[in-house]
Scaffold this motif. Structure first.
Motif, PDB file in Angstrom:
ATOM      1  N   LEU A   1      -6.482 -14.639  10.689  1.00 42.20           N
ATOM      2  CA  LEU A   1      -6.857 -15.169   9.439  1.00 42.20           C
ATOM      3  C   LEU A   1      -5.742 -14.800   8.437  1.00 42.20           C
ATOM      4  CD1 LEU A   1      -9.681 -12.692   7.960  1.00 42.20           C
ATOM      5  CD2 LEU A   1     -10.098 -14.960   8.504  1.00 42.20           C
ATOM      6  N   MET A   2      -4.129 -14.618   9.110  1.00 40.91           N
ATOM      7  CA  MET A   2      -3.394 -14.703   8.665  1.00 40.91           C
ATOM      8  C   MET A   2      -2.529 -15.415   8.739  1.00 40.91           C
ATOM      9  SD  MET A   2      -2.871 -11.552   6.398  1.00 40.91           S
ATOM     10  CE  MET A   2      -4.298 -12.229   5.996  1.00 40.91           C
ATOM     11  N   PHE A   3      -3.399 -16.677   9.428  1.00 38.11           N
ATOM     12  CA  PHE A   3      -2.399 -18.010  10.592  1.00 38.11           C
ATOM     13  C   PHE A   3      -2.894 -18.808   9.162  1.00 38.11           C
ATOM     14  CE2 PHE A   3      -3.398 -21.846  11.834  1.00 38.11           C
ATOM     15  CZ  PHE A   3      -1.974 -22.578  12.548  1.00 38.11           C
ATOM     16  N   ASN A   4      -1.377 -19.391   8.862  1.00 34.85           N
ATOM     17  CA  ASN A   4      -1.130 -20.340   8.126  1.00 34.85           C
ATOM     18  C   ASN A   4      -1.933 -20.414   6.870  1.00 34.85           C
ATOM     19  OD1 ASN A   4      -0.418 -22.928   7.371  1.00 34.85           O
ATOM     20  ND2 ASN A   4      -2.116 -23.785   8.243  1.00 34.85           N
ATOM     21  N   ASN A   5      -1.553 -18.926   6.056  1.00 36.44           N
ATOM     22  CA  ASN A   5      -1.996 -18.385   5.094  1.00 36.44           C
ATOM     23  C   ASN A   5      -0.528 -17.706   4.511  1.00 36.44           C
ATOM     24  OD1 ASN A   5      -3.844 -16.639   2.880  1.00 36.44           O
ATOM     25  ND2 ASN A   5      -5.449 -16.698   4.353  1.00 36.44           N
ATOM     26  N   GLU A   6      -0.806 -17.689   3.112  1.00 34.97           N
ATOM     27  CA  GLU A   6       0.254 -17.317   2.255  1.00 34.97           C
ATOM     28  C   GLU A   6       0.260 -16.120   1.491  1.00 34.97           C
ATOM     29  OE1 GLU A   6       2.917 -18.661   1.016  1.00 34.97           O
ATOM     30  OE2 GLU A   6       2.407 -20.758   1.024  1.00 34.97           O
ATOM     31  N   LEU A   7      -1.320 -15.270   1.799  1.00 34.39           N
ATOM     32  CA  LEU A   7      -0.863 -13.899   1.254  1.00 34.39           C
ATOM     33  C   LEU A   7       0.167 -13.481   2.420  1.00 34.39           C
ATOM     34  CD1 LEU A   7      -2.865 -12.289   0.340  1.00 34.39           C
ATOM     35  CD2 LEU A   7      -4.244 -11.671   2.194  1.00 34.39           C
ATOM     36  N   MET A   8       0.907 -12.610   1.596  1.00 33.79           N
ATOM     37  CA  MET A   8       1.636 -11.547   1.890  1.00 33.79           C
ATOM     38  C   MET A   8       2.746 -12.582   2.966  1.00 33.79           C
ATOM     39  SD  MET A   8      -0.594  -8.474   3.257  1.00 33.79           S
ATOM     40  CE  MET A   8      -2.527  -9.609   4.261  1.00 33.79           C
ATOM     41  N   ALA A   9       3.097 -13.941   2.997  1.00 29.41           N
ATOM     42  CA  ALA A   9       3.585 -15.047   4.051  1.00 29.41           C
ATOM     43  C   ALA A   9       4.877 -14.181   3.066  1.00 29.41           C
ATOM     44  CB  ALA A   9       3.771 -15.919   3.916  1.00 29.41           C
TER      45      ALA A   9
ATOM     46  N   PRO B   1     -17.437  -3.114  -2.101  1.00 32.35           N
ATOM     47  CA  PRO B   1     -17.835  -4.836  -1.357  1.00 32.35           C
ATOM     48  C   PRO B   1     -17.177  -4.926  -0.185  1.00 32.35           C
ATOM     49  CG  PRO B   1     -16.393  -4.842  -3.417  1.00 32.35           C
ATOM     50  CD  PRO B   1     -16.960  -3.926  -3.631  1.00 32.35           C
ATOM     51  N   ASP B   2     -17.323  -5.517   0.778  1.00 34.04           N
ATOM     52  CA  ASP B   2     -16.615  -5.802   2.276  1.00 34.04           C
ATOM     53  C   ASP B   2     -15.484  -6.363   1.627  1.00 34.04           C
ATOM     54  OD1 ASP B   2     -18.387  -4.087   3.109  1.00 34.04           O
ATOM     55  OD2 ASP B   2     -19.809  -6.267   3.320  1.00 34.04           O
ATOM     56  N   SER B   3     -15.011  -5.859   2.257  1.00 35.33           N
ATOM     57  CA  SER B   3     -13.011  -6.236   1.988  1.00 35.33           C
ATOM     58  C   SER B   3     -13.077  -7.414   3.580  1.00 35.33           C
ATOM     59  CB  SER B   3     -11.784  -5.336   2.938  1.00 35.33           C
ATOM     60  OG  SER B   3     -12.317  -4.423   3.602  1.00 35.33           O
TER      61      SER B   3
ATOM     62  N   SER C   1     -12.967  -4.684   6.571  1.00 33.79           N
ATOM     63  CA  SER C   1     -13.526  -4.631   7.356  1.00 33.79           C
ATOM     64  C   SER C   1     -14.271  -5.597   7.976  1.00 33.79           C
ATOM     65  CB  SER C   1     -14.273  -3.365   5.949  1.00 33.79           C
ATOM     66  OG  SER C   1     -14.685  -4.671   5.214  1.00 33.79           O
ATOM     67  N   SER C   2     -14.590  -6.391   7.654  1.00 36.91           N
ATOM     68  CA  SER C   2     -15.971  -7.808   7.957  1.00 36.91           C
ATOM     69  C   SER C   2     -14.855  -8.244   9.180  1.00 36.91           C
ATOM     70  CB  SER C   2     -15.451  -8.689   7.069  1.00 36.91           C
ATOM     71  OG  SER C   2     -14.554  -9.500   6.359  1.00 36.91           O
ATOM     72  N   HIS C   3     -13.548  -8.102   9.785  1.00 38.92           N
ATOM     73  CA  HIS C   3     -13.182  -8.204  10.558  1.00 38.92           C
ATOM     74  C   HIS C   3     -12.772  -7.101  11.110  1.00 38.92           C
ATOM     75  CE1 HIS C   3     -13.126 -12.307   8.403  1.00 38.92           C
ATOM     76  NE2 HIS C   3     -13.254 -12.288   8.991  1.00 38.92           N
TER      77      HIS C   3
ATOM     78  N   ALA D   1     -10.989  -2.157  -3.633  1.00 35.23           N
ATOM     79  CA  ALA D   1     -12.447  -2.956  -3.672  1.00 35.23           C
ATOM     80  C   ALA D   1     -12.656  -4.182  -4.260  1.00 35.23           C
ATOM     81  CB  ALA D   1     -12.989  -1.767  -3.818  1.00 35.23           C
ATOM     82  N   GLU D   2     -11.877  -3.315  -5.719  1.00 34.71           N
ATOM     83  CA  GLU D   2     -11.690  -5.168  -6.561  1.00 34.71           C
ATOM     84  C   GLU D   2     -11.240  -6.381  -6.082  1.00 34.71           C
ATOM     85  OE1 GLU D   2     -10.537  -2.991  -9.939  1.00 34.71           O
ATOM     86  OE2 GLU D   2     -12.661  -2.124 -10.616  1.00 34.71           O
ATOM     87  N   LEU D   3      -9.893  -6.322  -5.528  1.00 37.05           N
ATOM     88  CA  LEU D   3      -9.271  -6.891  -5.081  1.00 37.05           C
ATOM     89  C   LEU D   3     -10.035  -7.470  -4.548  1.00 37.05           C
ATOM     90  CD1 LEU D   3      -5.892  -8.565  -5.262  1.00 37.05           C
ATOM     91  CD2 LEU D   3      -5.220  -6.637  -3.380  1.00 37.05           C
ATOM     92  N   CYS D   4     -10.319  -7.206  -2.901  1.00 36.89           N
ATOM     93  CA  CYS D   4     -11.623  -7.853  -2.070  1.00 36.89           C
ATOM     94  C   CYS D   4     -12.241  -8.434  -2.636  1.00 36.89           C
ATOM     95  CB  CYS D   4     -11.698  -6.855  -0.703  1.00 36.89           C
ATOM     96  SG  CYS D   4     -10.385  -6.613  -0.187  1.00 36.89           S
TER      97      CYS D   4
END
Length: 531
Positions: free
Chosen positions: A148-156, A132-134, A137-139, A54-57
């Motif tokens: 959302l992961m397209f062209n995204n550094e998150l977890m790449a 808070p909504d992550s 959960s919002s998708h 929750a805090e990370l999101c």
């Protein structure tokens, strides 16, 4: 896990909690006064993970949608522990209450059961902070989360350096997504010779095309433009993504016209797309002179040039073919860095020069064109002049038979024609009719009724300078203005739909018609076309 099992497991957990309460020591169970539990209790492992998520999101929801790297989440965490529960004794009443003590493992105790009338009541209040909504959960759909992961550094876990040196772009990606969408990527990341480098270089693919490929693999979305579709088709072919390749081919087929037909013919041969190749030939054959005069013709490779010159059904004058190869030769000299001139043009043409059917030109066309081009030797020029004029014709290195071209077809929309002494004059007014077809055709002219001095069932053709490309499922208007003093024949018993070979025509009245022509009768009895 089946739903029934979940409920059963849940009930079993409740039963164990109640059993723990029943086995408490009598001294604790009979106590009338319980102190409050500690204000802060350690969260069990599952709840710790929920709290951290929750805090990370909360810290990163704003960054994810824009494809930026996740920031340092620890800075956004201000409270790593939460108050799980507080137990307080209600005021008044002389009865006793039942409560739970801390377990050895430090977990949150079970809630106190409700007491009967007259008992002291102990209230349990949950004060856990609302999460808070992550972004997960919002998708709600897998497609949305993947997008959302397209062209995204998150977890790449892999990066590509795409494009030639000096024009490359670094693109983040996720091996699993790419591997399930392409057998090439699957072998690249999980095969026996899997890539181990963090950055993989792809110099032969344009960055824009590679991003279109990846966006399709992440979200099933395809965004094609005329200036990127060929590069995207190359990328789809290279990484064996057939659905994207098919979409690219369909895009090219719908945008096919004379000015790009030769280039697309060259590319369709390279990509081994026979259906696209056939569509290109349909346009090149019917609108040969327009295609040969286009800038795209000068960009084709030498092998494609020879294939076009060998084409029997090329619907063009040979003088136009000769002019086209001269333009191609000049462009090829420039590509090879050769000085402009007929000697170098002849060199780059090679045997393609002898695929032009110069003897089929008229003598005037030859004398005013090829004979003065200086690309032919004196002996070749002399022999060609003798071919035109001498009884004993010399042997030539050029083909002497004319191309067959295309045979025009005719769509006749009336079942009969008539002539009356007081009807259908050439008045200088507009005769119009609207038509649509279910397949691409090329209208090369119109068939019209002549004057009353001619045959009743006869029509004469009026040819366009170049065949007009007609796309399916759209209405076009054919118009003609005739002027003269004589009466004209006119059509009767018009048909709204006519089947002509593999093409179905539909007709409807046009508001432009001011001389009486409509679906049921009038002028413009025929459409002359290639299909």
């Amino acid at each position: 896990m089946p739903t029934a099992d979940c409920r059963l497991l849940h009930h079993g957990r409740i039963m164990r909690c109640l059993s723990c309460l029943l086995l408490l020591p009598d001294t604790l169970r009979k106590s009338k006064k319980l102190g409050a539990l500690p204000a802060k209790l350690p969260l069990p492992p599952y709840d710790k993970h929920r709290k951290m998520a929750a805090e990370l999101c909360a810290a990163n929801n704003g960054n994810l949608a824009s494809g930026t790297t996740v920031a340092d989440a620890d800075k956004a965490v201000t409270n790593k522990e939460a108050t799980a529960a507080t137990v307080s004794q209600a005021a008044g009443g002389g009865g006793h209450g039942e409560g739970g003590g801390e377990s050895d493992g430090g977990s949150v105790p079970a809630a106190v059961p409700a007491t009967g009338p007259g008992d002291d009541q102990h209230n349990v209040t949950n004060t856990t902070t609302t999460e808070p909504d992550s972004w997960q959960s919002s998708h709600p759909t897998l497609r949305e989360r993947n997008a959302l992961m397209f062209n995204n550094e998150l977890m790449a876990d892999v990066h590509f350096i795409v494009g030639p040196p000096g024009g490359s772009q670094r693109v983040p990606a996720h091996k699993y997504v790419l591997a399930v969408g392409s057998s090439v990527f699957c072998a690249m990341f999980y095969g026996d010779l899997a890539e181990e480098e963090a950055d993989i270089r792809i110099p032969d693919v344009e960055p824009t095309a590679f991003l279109i490929l990846l966006k399709y693999m992440y979200s099933d979305e395809i965004e094609l433009e005329a200036d990127t579709v060929l590069a995207t088709l190359y990328a789809a072919k290279k990484y064996i993504v057939p659905a994207l390749a098919r979409t690219c081919v369909n895009f090219l087929e719908t945008s096919l016209e004379a000015k790009n037909a030769c280039v697309l013919l060259s590319q369709s041969r390279l990509f081994e797309e026979p259906e696209l190749t056939q569509r290109c030939w349909e346009v090149i054959d019917a609108q040969a002179e327009l295609a040969l005069r286009s800038e795209g013709f000068c960009e084709i490779d030498a092998q494609t040039l020879e294939i076009i010159l060998r084409r029997e059904t090329l619907n063009a004058k040979e003088a136009a073919v000769f002019e086209a190869i001269m333009s191609w030769a000049a462009a090829e000299c420039q590509r090879r860095g050769l000085a402009p001139g007929t000697r170098n043009q002849r060199q780059v043409l090679g045997k393609a020069l002898f695929l032009v059917r110069i003897p089929t030109m008229s003598l005037e066309e030859f004398a005013n064109g090829a004979a003065q081009s200086d690309i032919l030797t004196l002996e070749e020029t002399r022999n060609l002049f003798l071919w035109y004029t001498a009884t004993n014709k010399p042997r030539l290195d050029f083909p002497t038979s004319a191309r067959t071209g295309l045979v025009p077809q005719r769509c006749h929309r009336f079942q009969s024609s008539a002539y009356r002494s007081n009807q259908w004059r050439y008045r200088g007014r507009c005769d119009s009719i609207q038509f649509a077809v279910d397949k691409r055709i090329f209208v090369s002219g119109l068939g019209l009724y002549g004057s009353s001095g001619g045959k009743a069932d006869g029509t004469f053709p009026v040819w366009f300078e170049h065949p007009v490309q007609i796309e399916p499922d759209a209405f076009y208007t054919a118009s003609v203005i005739l002027d003269g003093n004589e009466l004209s024949y006119f059509g009767q018993e018009g048909m709204t739909e006519v089947q002509c070979g593999r093409v179905t025509f539909q007709f409807q009245c046009s508001s432009d018609s001011t001389n009486g022509t409509g679906v049921q009768g009038g002028q413009i009895p025929e459409l002359v076309f290639y299909a």
